[in-house]
Design an enzyme around this catalytic site. Sequence first.
Site, PDB file in Angstrom:
ATOM      1  N   CYS A   1     -41.074  67.137  33.752  1.00  0.00           N
ATOM      2  CA  CYS A   1     -41.234  67.931  34.984  1.00  0.00           C
ATOM      3  C   CYS A   1     -41.033  69.397  34.609  1.00  0.00           C
ATOM      4  O   CYS A   1     -41.130  69.762  33.428  1.00  0.00           O
ATOM      5  CB  CYS A   1     -40.287  67.464  36.085  1.00  0.00           C
ATOM      6  SG  CYS A   1     -38.527  67.645  35.751  1.00  0.00           S
TER       7      CYS A   1
ATOM      8  N   ASN B   1     -36.527  69.742  34.255  1.00  0.00           N
ATOM      9  CA  ASN B   1     -35.803  68.634  33.610  1.00  0.00           C
ATOM     10  C   ASN B   1     -34.395  68.459  34.194  1.00  0.00           C
ATOM     11  O   ASN B   1     -33.463  68.070  33.490  1.00  0.00           O
ATOM     12  CB  ASN B   1     -35.752  68.789  32.080  1.00  0.00           C
ATOM     13  CG  ASN B   1     -35.273  67.549  31.333  1.00  0.00           C
ATOM     14  OD1 ASN B   1     -34.655  67.648  30.283  1.00  0.00           O
ATOM     15  ND2 ASN B   1     -35.558  66.371  31.845  1.00  0.00           N
TER      16      ASN B   1
ATOM     17  N   CYS C   1     -34.293  67.578  38.021  1.00  0.00           N
ATOM     18  CA  CYS C   1     -34.432  66.800  39.264  1.00  0.00           C
ATOM     19  C   CYS C   1     -35.280  65.540  39.078  1.00  0.00           C
ATOM     20  O   CYS C   1     -34.766  64.424  39.134  1.00  0.00           O
ATOM     21  CB  CYS C   1     -35.036  67.656  40.372  1.00  0.00           C
ATOM     22  SG  CYS C   1     -33.994  69.041  40.861  1.00  0.00           S
ATOM     23  N   ARG C   2     -36.591  65.712  38.847  1.00  0.00           N
ATOM     24  CA  ARG C   2     -37.505  64.561  38.866  1.00  0.00           C
ATOM     25  C   ARG C   2     -37.519  63.769  37.557  1.00  0.00           C
ATOM     26  O   ARG C   2     -37.386  62.537  37.571  1.00  0.00           O
ATOM     27  CB  ARG C   2     -38.924  65.018  39.214  1.00  0.00           C
ATOM     28  CG  ARG C   2     -39.057  65.550  40.625  1.00  0.00           C
ATOM     29  CD  ARG C   2     -40.350  66.306  40.821  1.00  0.00           C
ATOM     30  NE  ARG C   2     -40.360  67.550  40.046  1.00  0.00           N
ATOM     31  CZ  ARG C   2     -41.377  68.376  39.956  1.00  0.00           C
ATOM     32  NH1 ARG C   2     -42.519  68.085  40.555  1.00  0.00           N
ATOM     33  NH2 ARG C   2     -41.285  69.492  39.253  1.00  0.00           N
ATOM     34  N   SER C   3     -37.725  64.443  36.423  1.00  0.00           N
ATOM     35  CA  SER C   3     -37.885  63.673  35.182  1.00  0.00           C
ATOM     36  C   SER C   3     -36.607  62.947  34.739  1.00  0.00           C
ATOM     37  O   SER C   3     -36.712  61.845  34.188  1.00  0.00           O
ATOM     38  CB  SER C   3     -38.483  64.524  34.050  1.00  0.00           C
ATOM     39  OG  SER C   3     -37.661  65.619  33.725  1.00  0.00           O
TER      40      SER C   3
ATOM     41  N   ASP D   1     -41.509  68.535  44.215  1.00  0.00           N
ATOM     42  CA  ASP D   1     -40.283  69.061  43.630  1.00  0.00           C
ATOM     43  C   ASP D   1     -39.214  69.138  44.723  1.00  0.00           C
ATOM     44  O   ASP D   1     -39.371  69.891  45.687  1.00  0.00           O
ATOM     45  CB  ASP D   1     -40.557  70.449  43.047  1.00  0.00           C
ATOM     46  CG  ASP D   1     -39.391  70.963  42.233  1.00  0.00           C
ATOM     47  OD1 ASP D   1     -38.272  70.427  42.391  1.00  0.00           O
ATOM     48  OD2 ASP D   1     -39.595  71.881  41.435  1.00  0.00           O
TER      49      ASP D   1
HETATM   50  P1  4NP Z   1     -37.557  69.583  38.434  1.00  0.00           P
HETATM   51  O1  4NP Z   1     -37.111  70.618  39.576  1.00  0.00           O
HETATM   52  O2  4NP Z   1     -38.801  70.174  37.799  1.00  0.00           O
HETATM   53  O3  4NP Z   1     -37.854  68.331  39.183  1.00  0.00           O
HETATM   54  O4  4NP Z   1     -36.397  69.478  37.492  1.00  0.00           O
HETATM   55  C1  4NP Z   1     -36.830  71.966  39.308  1.00  0.00           C
HETATM   56  C2  4NP Z   1     -35.532  72.340  39.115  1.00  0.00           C
HETATM   57  C3  4NP Z   1     -35.242  73.676  38.879  1.00  0.00           C
HETATM   58  C4  4NP Z   1     -36.235  74.608  38.833  1.00  0.00           C
HETATM   59  C5  4NP Z   1     -37.547  74.216  39.019  1.00  0.00           C
HETATM   60  C6  4NP Z   1     -37.839  72.881  39.249  1.00  0.00           C
HETATM   61  N1  4NP Z   1     -35.943  75.963  38.623  1.00  0.00           N
HETATM   62  O5  4NP Z   1     -36.862  76.795  38.723  1.00  0.00           O
HETATM   63  O6  4NP Z   1     -34.795  76.305  38.334  1.00  0.00           O
END
Ligand code: 4NP
Length: 155
Positions: free
Chosen positions: A9, A12, A14-16, A123
Amino acid sequence: MPIKILMVCLGNICRSPLAQGILASKLPKENFIVDSAGTGSWHIDRQPDERSIAVAIKHNIDIAKQKGRQFAKNDFDAFDYIYVMDNSNYHDVIDLAHNQEQKSKVQLILNELFPNENVDVPDPYYGVSNGFEVVYQMLDETCDIIAKKLIGKHT
Ligand code: 4NP
């Protein structure tokens, strides 16, 4: 040699990490290794988001020991399957590929559940409070299909 699957994702956190924990829980450990990475570098060495940890625990999956890392070009050779969470991740990863064999390892994870529809796992980072449960349910359904396919093909 175990079959290696990478979940990708943006952050790294939340989702992955959830996708990693969910798919690993459905596969025999002797035959499969599941990892995750982010296309971005903000959360290297960090624990997953506490909301992802909490929703995983609610479903008896422990992802608290995972550590964030950034996707790297050598992941194309290190992994057999690369599942990305959304279309933006897809383009970011494909842009790093050197050849068609590497590109062909990369799939949108929800295309296993909704073939050819190119649906994103949303997200949940800035989203509504039940967003993590919604994401969990989507990933659980699609990982059921992935696990059955992988077990059928590789065991
Ligand atoms: P993820 O979510 O891609 O599912 O881990 C996010 C978590 C943090 C950020 C972006 C996406 N960020 O910009 O900090």
